[in-house]
Design an enzyme around this catalytic site. Structure first.
Site, short mmCIF file in Angstrom:
data_model
loop_
_atom_site.label_atom_id
_atom_site.label_comp_id
_atom_site.label_asym_id
_atom_site.label_seq_id
_atom_site.Cartn_x
_atom_site.Cartn_y
_atom_site.Cartn_z
N GLU A 294 -8.60 0.51 -3.19
CA GLU A 294 -9.46 0.57 -2.00
C GLU A 294 -10.32 1.82 -2.12
O GLU A 294 -9.82 2.90 -2.47
CB GLU A 294 -8.62 0.73 -0.74
CG GLU A 294 -7.83 -0.46 -0.36
CD GLU A 294 -7.00 -0.17 0.89
OE1 GLU A 294 -7.15 0.90 1.51
OE2 GLU A 294 -6.19 -1.02 1.23
N HIS B 184 1.03 6.34 1.67
CA HIS B 184 1.78 7.33 2.44
C HIS B 184 2.94 7.96 1.68
O HIS B 184 3.51 8.95 2.13
CB HIS B 184 2.19 6.74 3.79
CG HIS B 184 0.97 6.48 4.62
ND1 HIS B 184 0.02 7.45 4.86
CD2 HIS B 184 0.49 5.36 5.20
CE1 HIS B 184 -0.97 6.94 5.57
NE2 HIS B 184 -0.71 5.67 5.78
N ARG C 196 -7.01 13.01 0.45
CA ARG C 196 -5.94 13.52 1.32
C ARG C 196 -4.56 13.01 0.93
O ARG C 196 -3.56 13.61 1.26
CB ARG C 196 -6.23 13.22 2.79
CG ARG C 196 -6.08 11.77 3.16
CD ARG C 196 -6.15 11.58 4.67
NE ARG C 196 -7.49 11.71 5.18
CZ ARG C 196 -7.92 11.07 6.28
NH1 ARG C 196 -7.12 10.29 6.94
NH2 ARG C 196 -9.15 11.23 6.69
N GLU D 94 -11.14 -9.08 2.78
CA GLU D 94 -9.85 -8.77 3.40
C GLU D 94 -10.13 -8.67 4.90
O GLU D 94 -10.94 -7.83 5.33
CB GLU D 94 -9.26 -7.47 2.87
CG GLU D 94 -7.93 -7.15 3.53
CD GLU D 94 -7.23 -5.93 2.95
OE1 GLU D 94 -7.43 -5.62 1.76
OE2 GLU D 94 -6.47 -5.28 3.71
N ASN E 238 0.86 -1.19 0.00
CA ASN E 238 0.00 0.00 0.00
C ASN E 238 0.89 1.24 0.00
O ASN E 238 1.69 1.44 0.92
CB ASN E 238 -0.90 -0.04 1.25
CG ASN E 238 -1.82 1.16 1.30
OD1 ASN E 238 -1.38 2.29 1.12
ND2 ASN E 238 -3.10 0.93 1.55
N HIS F 280 -5.57 3.67 -1.74
CA HIS F 280 -6.90 4.04 -1.25
C HIS F 280 -7.20 5.45 -1.77
O HIS F 280 -6.57 6.41 -1.34
CB HIS F 280 -6.89 4.01 0.28
CG HIS F 280 -8.22 4.30 0.91
ND1 HIS F 280 -8.41 4.23 2.26
CD2 HIS F 280 -9.43 4.65 0.39
CE1 HIS F 280 -9.68 4.51 2.55
NE2 HIS F 280 -10.30 4.78 1.42
N HIS G 62 -3.77 -4.48 7.61
CA HIS G 62 -3.93 -3.30 8.46
C HIS G 62 -3.12 -3.44 9.74
O HIS G 62 -3.32 -4.36 10.52
CB HIS G 62 -5.39 -2.99 8.83
CG HIS G 62 -5.57 -1.51 9.07
ND1 HIS G 62 -5.18 -0.91 10.23
CD2 HIS G 62 -6.04 -0.53 8.27
CE1 HIS G 62 -5.41 0.39 10.15
NE2 HIS G 62 -5.93 0.65 8.97
N ARG H 95 -9.26 8.18 -1.29
CA ARG H 95 -10.23 8.63 -0.29
C ARG H 95 -11.10 9.73 -0.87
O ARG H 95 -10.67 10.49 -1.74
CB ARG H 95 -9.51 9.14 0.96
CG ARG H 95 -8.75 8.06 1.71
CD ARG H 95 -8.21 8.60 3.03
NE ARG H 95 -9.27 8.71 4.01
CZ ARG H 95 -9.49 7.82 4.99
NH1 ARG H 95 -8.70 6.79 5.13
NH2 ARG H 95 -10.48 7.98 5.84
N THR I 109 -8.20 3.79 8.18
CA THR I 109 -9.43 3.01 8.19
C THR I 109 -9.54 2.28 9.53
O THR I 109 -8.77 1.37 9.81
CB THR I 109 -9.41 1.99 7.03
OG1 THR I 109 -8.95 2.68 5.86
CG2 THR I 109 -10.78 1.42 6.77
N1 PXP Z 1 -5.83 -2.88 4.01
C1 PXP Z 1 -6.75 -1.89 4.02
C2 PXP Z 1 -8.14 -2.21 3.58
C3 PXP Z 1 -6.42 -0.58 4.43
O1 PXP Z 1 -7.36 0.37 4.45
C4 PXP Z 1 -5.09 -0.32 4.79
C5 PXP Z 1 -4.69 1.08 5.20
O2 PXP Z 1 -4.88 1.95 4.15
C6 PXP Z 1 -4.15 -1.36 4.74
C7 PXP Z 1 -4.56 -2.64 4.36
C8 PXP Z 1 -2.71 -1.16 5.08
O3 PXP Z 1 -2.60 -0.82 6.43
P1 PXP Z 1 -1.19 -0.35 7.01
O4 PXP Z 1 -0.85 0.95 6.35
O5 PXP Z 1 -1.47 -0.22 8.48
O6 PXP Z 1 -0.21 -1.42 6.67
#
Ligand code: PXP
Length: 248
Positions: free
Chosen positions: A70, A10, A49, A151, A7, A43, A190, A45, A101
């Site tokens: 996402e 960031h 953001r 998921e 992901n 994601h 997550h 959003r 999330t």
């Molecule tokens: N899976 C989903 C559905 C998420 O919303 C996120 C965070 O955007 C992640 C996985 C990844 O989470 P993390 O950044 O805490 O590894």
């Protein structure tokens, strides 16, 4: 063996802090693939953001692994997904005030509305995954929605004190088994980190882990010394001409 979805939200968070062009999640996604990412997850959003529409469109054209989008379960986001056609859509709950999330999608509370959305996306050839808590009611609702994937939200496991992690892991295992009995395929993610990922990666039946924040944090840690070294070189032995010349 689980595969790894990276992901990259960031990377875009850092760019958006200055509303500039770097770091570019689109080019860095290719480096994540070089490192072995089996998929790239973003994601988009509703408040935009971090990831922007332009990122999703360019990633769709450049990602060679699989692009997992996402998004909130809304008409506006459904239209984006139908236009971009990612390899997978993961429906997530979204609240503007949250930092990330925070919980799973309430599939059980959405009934027919969710079913319609899943069907429209899947009949357009886009597999849908529902990001849900490891909870039997939510798993049954996910199966009833017609989605092919879920998921599992690993946040409770990740946030649990060490002593409680085995209980949370067992909850994930039970949820994974139930989902597979219902014919669902299972991803998870997550809050996973370099310290806590292995027991989840070793769980039978989990196909892909989506991991973001900890990888971006680690990239800063392993990359910062070299980045400073490069800048130090420029500052201590600068050339006088501008890098891109004066043109014409
Ligand atoms: N899976 C989903 C559905 C998420 O919303 C996120 C965070 O955007 C992640 C996985 C990844 O989470 P993390 O950044 O805490 O590894």
């Amino acid at each position: 063996m689980a595969s790894l979805g990276v992901n990259i939200d960031h990377l875009a968070t850092v760019r958006q802090a200055r509303r500039t062009v770097e770091p570019d999640p689109v080019t860095l996604a290719l480096l994540a693939e070089l490192g072995g990412a089996d998929g790239i997850t973003v994601h988009l959003r509703e408040d935009r953001r971090h990831i922007q529409d332009r990122d999703v469109e360019l990633l769709r054209a450049t990602v060679r692994s699989r692009l997992n989008l996402e998004m909130a379960a809304t008409d506006a986001m459904e239209a984006v997904a139908l236009r971009v056609r990612p390899a997978m859509v993961t429906l997530v709950p979204e609240r503007r005030e949250e930092v990330t999330t925070e919980g799973g999608l309430d599939a059980a509370g959405q009934g027919n509305v969710l079913q319609g959305r899943v069907q429209r996306l899947q009949s357009a050839g886009i597999p849908v995954s529902l990001f849900i808590d490891p909870d039997g009611r939510q798993i049954d609702a996910a199966a009833a929605s017609g989605s092919r994937w879920i998921e599992l939200h690993t946040g409770r496991y990740a946030d649990a004190p060490w002593a409680d992690q085995p209980t949370e892991l067992a909850r994930l295992e039970k949820a994974c088994d139930l989902a597979r009995q219902r014919g669902l395929r299972v991803n998870a993610g997550h809050g996973l980190t370099y310290q806590n990922v292995e027991p989840v990666a070793a769980m039978a039946g989990v196909e892909e882990l989506n991991i973001g924040h900890t990888i971006i944090a680690r990239a800063l840690a392993v990359g910062l010394t070299e980045a400073v070294r490069e800048m130090k070189r420029l500052v201590t032995s600068p050339r006088r001409e501008p890098l891109f010349g004066l043109g014409g």
